[in-house]
Design an enzyme around this catalytic site. Structure first.
Site, PDB file in Angstrom:
ATOM      1  N   CYS A 125       2.425  -4.383   5.488  1.00  0.00           N
ATOM      2  CA  CYS A 125       3.098  -5.637   5.169  1.00  0.00           C
ATOM      3  C   CYS A 125       4.253  -5.840   6.156  1.00  0.00           C
ATOM      4  CB  CYS A 125       3.539  -5.625   3.711  1.00  0.00           C
ATOM      5  SG  CYS A 125       4.055  -7.231   3.063  1.00  0.00           S
ATOM      6  N   ASP A 183      -6.476 -12.241   3.316  1.00  0.00           N
ATOM      7  CA  ASP A 183      -5.024 -12.122   3.161  1.00  0.00           C
ATOM      8  C   ASP A 183      -4.369 -13.473   3.424  1.00  0.00           C
ATOM      9  OD1 ASP A 183      -2.328 -11.573   3.270  1.00  0.00           O
ATOM     10  OD2 ASP A 183      -2.486  -9.943   4.726  1.00  0.00           O
ATOM     11  N   HIS A 214      -4.620  -8.801   1.004  1.00  0.00           N
ATOM     12  CA  HIS A 214      -3.316  -8.221   1.286  1.00  0.00           C
ATOM     13  C   HIS A 214      -3.096  -7.035   0.353  1.00  0.00           C
ATOM     14  CE1 HIS A 214       0.664  -8.435   3.078  1.00  0.00           C
ATOM     15  NE2 HIS A 214       1.183  -8.182   1.888  1.00  0.00           N
TER      16      HIS A 214
END
Length: 245
Positions: A125, A183, A214
């Site tokens: 991330c 994502d 994600h």
């Protein structure tokens, strides 16, 4: 390998940065990996990921990426409150401060008796972005970047011309860029923008787009994909064993 842990306070330009160090419970010298967390800092899944890497013969450092903005030891919850606080922190800390943190981590590694001298970076991330950003540091030999957010958008504050996309030409490390096609944080057009820039800059990189969402590396999350996570660990270890040993 068995793994031991220790906690350190590293001096940085913006204050003390708490960093947990995972290392093989064995004598000798080892290459190091700086492991950058999500916006929630060192949660249990992040700790387990770091331990996984360390058990394969690396010293893994997990810094508190928002140490200036929270008391030492702060871990945000995987809930709306934690997400709001983490995103606020993300937009409050400029990339230049993250660069200073990376240099502090490099300096710490260089000073340790266990250090073999070779350093890699990995993250998920925002941590994937920070691993990408760490590759600007000449002491970083390889970076494994998982669904790196905000490279394409430039949302994290920085000085003009110092955003990560603009700085691609300064990367000398080998990159592995991993994305989830499902994502929403890095849509297709964002991925294309990053890849085009890497091509323009003739960066040494590998690129994979997976059928994943994600946070597919985060065990315990509904989006977690254990099979893909295992593949990513294997690829990351292969990269670091090749570039750092």
């Amino acid at each position: 390998m068995l793994v031991t842990q220790s906690l350190h306070q590293l001096p940085t330009a913006s204050g003390s940065m708490q960093t947990r160090v995972y290392r093989p419970d064995s004598e000798g010298c080892f290459p190091a990996i700086i492991f950058y967390s999500e916006i929630f800092q060192e949660t249990a899944p992040i700790s387990r990921m770091a331990c996984m890497l360390a058990g394969h013969g690396f010293v893994v450092l997990v810094p508190e990426i928002f140490h200036e903005l929270n008391p030492p030891g702060t871990v945000l919850g995987y809930d709306d409150s934690g997400k709001d606080k983490g995103n606020s922190d993300k937009l409050s800390k400029p990339l230049e401060a993250h660069d200073d943190d990376t240099q502090a981590l490099v300096d710490f590694i260089r000073a340790q008796l266990w250090s073999r001298g070779r350093i890699g970076a990995m993250g998920v991330c925002i941590g994937g972005h920070l691993a990408f950003r760490a590759a600007l540091n000449p002491d970083i030999a390889a970076a494994f970047c998982l669904y790196a957010t905000d490279i394409h958008s430039g949302a994290i504050p920085s000085a003009p011309g110092n955003d990560s996309l603009s700085r691609c030409r300064d990367i000398r490390a080998e990159l592995m860029m991993i994305w989830g096609k499902q994502d929403p944080h890095v849509p297709s057009e964002g991925r294309r923008l990053i890849q085009q820039r890497l091509e323009q800059c003739q960066t040494l990189y590998s690129w994979q787009e997976l059928n994943a969402q994600h946070a597919f590396m985060r065990d315990g999350d509904p989006r977690y994909d254990p099979a893909l996570a295992l593949q990513m660990y294997q690829q990351a270890l292969a990269l670091f064993q090749r570039r750092l040993n």
